[in-house]
Write a protein that holds these residues in place. Sequence first.
Motif, mmCIF file in Angstrom:
data_model
loop_
_atom_site.group_PDB
_atom_site.id
_atom_site.type_symbol
_atom_site.label_atom_id
_atom_site.label_comp_id
_atom_site.label_asym_id
_atom_site.label_seq_id
_atom_site.Cartn_x
_atom_site.Cartn_y
_atom_site.Cartn_z
ATOM 1 N N THR A 108 0.123 -5.070 4.391
ATOM 2 C CA THR A 108 0.074 -6.187 5.663
ATOM 3 C C THR A 108 -0.284 -5.240 6.910
ATOM 4 O O THR A 108 -0.837 -5.681 7.793
ATOM 5 C CB THR A 108 1.339 -6.952 5.663
ATOM 6 O OG1 THR A 108 2.398 -6.310 5.374
ATOM 7 C CG2 THR A 108 1.376 -8.082 4.594
ATOM 8 N N VAL A 109 0.487 -4.094 6.808
ATOM 9 C CA VAL A 109 0.503 -3.300 8.123
ATOM 10 C C VAL A 109 -0.886 -2.598 7.751
ATOM 11 O O VAL A 109 -1.100 -1.408 7.301
ATOM 12 C CB VAL A 109 1.515 -2.332 8.216
ATOM 13 C CG1 VAL A 109 1.497 -1.370 9.440
ATOM 14 C CG2 VAL A 109 2.873 -3.100 8.268
ATOM 15 N N ARG A 110 -1.811 -2.909 8.803
ATOM 16 C CA ARG A 110 -3.155 -2.270 8.623
ATOM 17 C C ARG A 110 -3.278 -0.840 8.779
ATOM 18 O O ARG A 110 -4.086 -0.124 8.338
ATOM 19 C CB ARG A 110 -4.296 -2.997 9.271
ATOM 20 C CG ARG A 110 -5.796 -2.698 8.867
ATOM 21 C CD ARG A 110 -6.802 -3.776 9.366
ATOM 22 N NE ARG A 110 -6.601 -5.095 8.538
ATOM 23 C CZ ARG A 110 -7.490 -5.740 8.625
ATOM 24 N NH1 ARG A 110 -8.657 -5.715 9.383
ATOM 25 N NH2 ARG A 110 -7.622 -6.965 7.620
ATOM 26 N N SER A 111 -2.652 -0.335 9.845
ATOM 27 C CA SER A 111 -2.569 1.078 10.274
ATOM 28 C C SER A 111 -1.896 1.909 9.321
ATOM 29 O O SER A 111 -2.132 3.088 9.104
ATOM 30 C CB SER A 111 -1.878 1.233 11.651
ATOM 31 O OG SER A 111 -0.591 0.729 11.629
ATOM 32 N N PHE A 112 -1.039 1.324 8.782
ATOM 33 C CA PHE A 112 -0.119 2.157 7.429
ATOM 34 C C PHE A 112 -1.231 2.361 6.390
ATOM 35 O O PHE A 112 -1.451 3.275 6.039
ATOM 36 C CB PHE A 112 0.680 1.126 6.971
ATOM 37 C CG PHE A 112 1.529 1.983 5.890
ATOM 38 C CD1 PHE A 112 1.787 3.189 5.740
ATOM 39 C CD2 PHE A 112 2.347 1.187 5.087
ATOM 40 C CE1 PHE A 112 2.403 4.120 4.839
ATOM 41 C CE2 PHE A 112 3.267 1.732 4.020
ATOM 42 C CZ PHE A 112 3.244 3.369 4.029
ATOM 43 N N ASP A 113 -2.237 1.317 5.979
ATOM 44 C CA ASP A 113 -3.273 1.327 5.154
ATOM 45 C C ASP A 113 -4.206 2.545 5.465
ATOM 46 O O ASP A 113 -4.680 3.432 4.829
ATOM 47 C CB ASP A 113 -4.078 0.234 5.070
ATOM 48 C CG ASP A 113 -3.638 -1.003 4.180
ATOM 49 O OD1 ASP A 113 -2.699 -0.550 3.425
ATOM 50 O OD2 ASP A 113 -3.873 -2.112 4.350
ATOM 51 N N LYS A 114 -4.405 2.478 6.830
ATOM 52 C CA LYS A 114 -5.318 3.737 7.340
ATOM 53 C C LYS A 114 -4.830 5.028 7.228
ATOM 54 O O LYS A 114 -5.323 5.973 6.597
ATOM 55 C CB LYS A 114 -5.721 3.424 8.863
ATOM 56 C CG LYS A 114 -6.818 2.725 9.056
ATOM 57 C CD LYS A 114 -6.905 2.965 10.712
ATOM 58 C CE LYS A 114 -8.303 2.042 11.109
ATOM 59 N NZ LYS A 114 -8.137 1.971 12.557
ATOM 60 N N GLU A 115 -3.489 5.043 7.274
ATOM 61 C CA GLU A 115 -2.890 6.457 7.357
ATOM 62 C C GLU A 115 -2.885 6.813 5.866
ATOM 63 O O GLU A 115 -3.211 8.074 5.516
ATOM 64 C CB GLU A 115 -1.425 6.392 7.567
ATOM 65 C CG GLU A 115 -1.286 6.243 9.199
ATOM 66 C CD GLU A 115 0.064 6.061 9.961
ATOM 67 O OE1 GLU A 115 0.232 6.141 10.796
ATOM 68 O OE2 GLU A 115 0.879 5.764 8.881
ATOM 69 N N LEU A 116 -2.456 6.051 4.966
ATOM 70 C CA LEU A 116 -2.574 6.269 3.381
ATOM 71 C C LEU A 116 -3.855 6.757 3.170
ATOM 72 O O LEU A 116 -4.213 7.488 2.279
ATOM 73 C CB LEU A 116 -2.129 5.280 2.659
ATOM 74 C CG LEU A 116 -0.652 4.999 2.414
ATOM 75 C CD1 LEU A 116 -0.240 3.858 1.679
ATOM 76 C CD2 LEU A 116 0.147 6.320 2.273
#
Lengths: 236, 236
Positions: B6-14
């Motif tokens: 749900t947290v898109r920036s977390f996705d980006k980091e992963l």
Amino acid sequence: MPTQHTVRSFDKELNCLSKKIAEMGTHAVHMVERSIIAIVHDDKKLAKQVIADDIFLDEAERKIDEEAILIIARRQPMAVDLREIIGAIRISVDLERIGDMGKNIAKRTAILSDVRQADPFYHGLEAFAALALKQLNEVLDAYACCSLGRIDAVREHDDEIDSMYTSLFRELLTYMLEDPCNITVCTHLLFCAKNIERIGDHATNIAETVHYVITGIYPALERPKDDQTYRLGAGK
Amino acid sequence: MPTQHTVRSFDKELNCLSKKIAEMGTHAVHMVERSIIAIVHDDKKLAKQVIADDIFLDEAERKIDEEAILIIARRQPMAVDLREIIGAIRISVDLERIGDMGKNIAKRTAILSDVRQADPFYHGLEAFAALALKQLNEVLDAYACCSLGRIDAVREHDDEIDSMYTSLFRELLTYMLEDPCNITVCTHLLFCAKNIERIGDHATNIAETVHYVITGIYPALERPKDDQTYRLGAGK
């Protein structure tokens, strides 16, 4: 690497992690020591014990991984605590590989028993292993007492390992060139020597990880490295 | 190993983390491929480039460590996300070591150039490296597409590496016994073969880490292992 926290059970968890690393370290050192005794004194029974003992390190590495992940998930640690946990994961990988080196040396005992040579063939290996284990013990002590000074001293002694490895490589190559009957035994002893050299490398890796845990930065990437065996040709 | 949050920036980091692992993988494969070309075709210039290229993996490993720690501290991830981050740390260690293997092979180009032998001495090494790289590429692809089936297939092919290593060891030992002039070149080729065998081991380590990341449990500790070289004596 003991630290102090307001949350006492968190302290306990971190101490438990470093205690497990210390246990792995003791076990790895003991495996390598006994693998050298086995190969030097042609003790196949001892060699078998060393090989069987390796499972302890494999399991310990995984347990540390699992506990580290649980601690991170439960405590959400920051800064030095988080580095300490990540450091434990990394150090356990190196210690498990050091155990593998002991196992590899022990595995060669049986074949060397069949083609036994005179004692002088083994003296160099014994002395070389003693030096690498001294380095490893020093880094484990420095980790336990969290001493940056002692950790950095380990890195500076890395070239002693390289130089002793080069001498041993040269000596074994000479035996092979003198008499083809020595080829098999010396080939296996060369691999043992390489295993010991790698123990020195793992000790240095651990030193670098501990430096990072304490300071938050890795030491400079280029460590002193003087392995001359890549340039050794016949009779040189 | 892309995931959805749900947290898109977390996705980006992963995703950024797994992209960096993919880059390290490509670089490591490329280093090993070129080190083999250098040693087989006596290309000292290429060998030097490979040696110089190793710094990329050293730096990438450290960057992944630092970013992983930042992500954990910032996002306090749980379960599979946390495993994915810890997995990235572990995989980067294996990829950095694979690069070291390429560097070690490249370093032997100069000495082998001085004691050059006929092409057949190198064919076995070339084929062996191709097999190990196939395994490594397969595990990297399986990591990228997060395929448990493909990951577990890699582990099952580990014995092919061991069996080819045993043949190569035997072949090189035979050349040494036939003529002492071959001792130096074959000693160095034996070390190259050992480096390639270790690339296979690292590929298996990565496969086990990915299995853990996906499922939360490590595969059984005893992997199929059939390295016969510990039992190889003269003329056998």
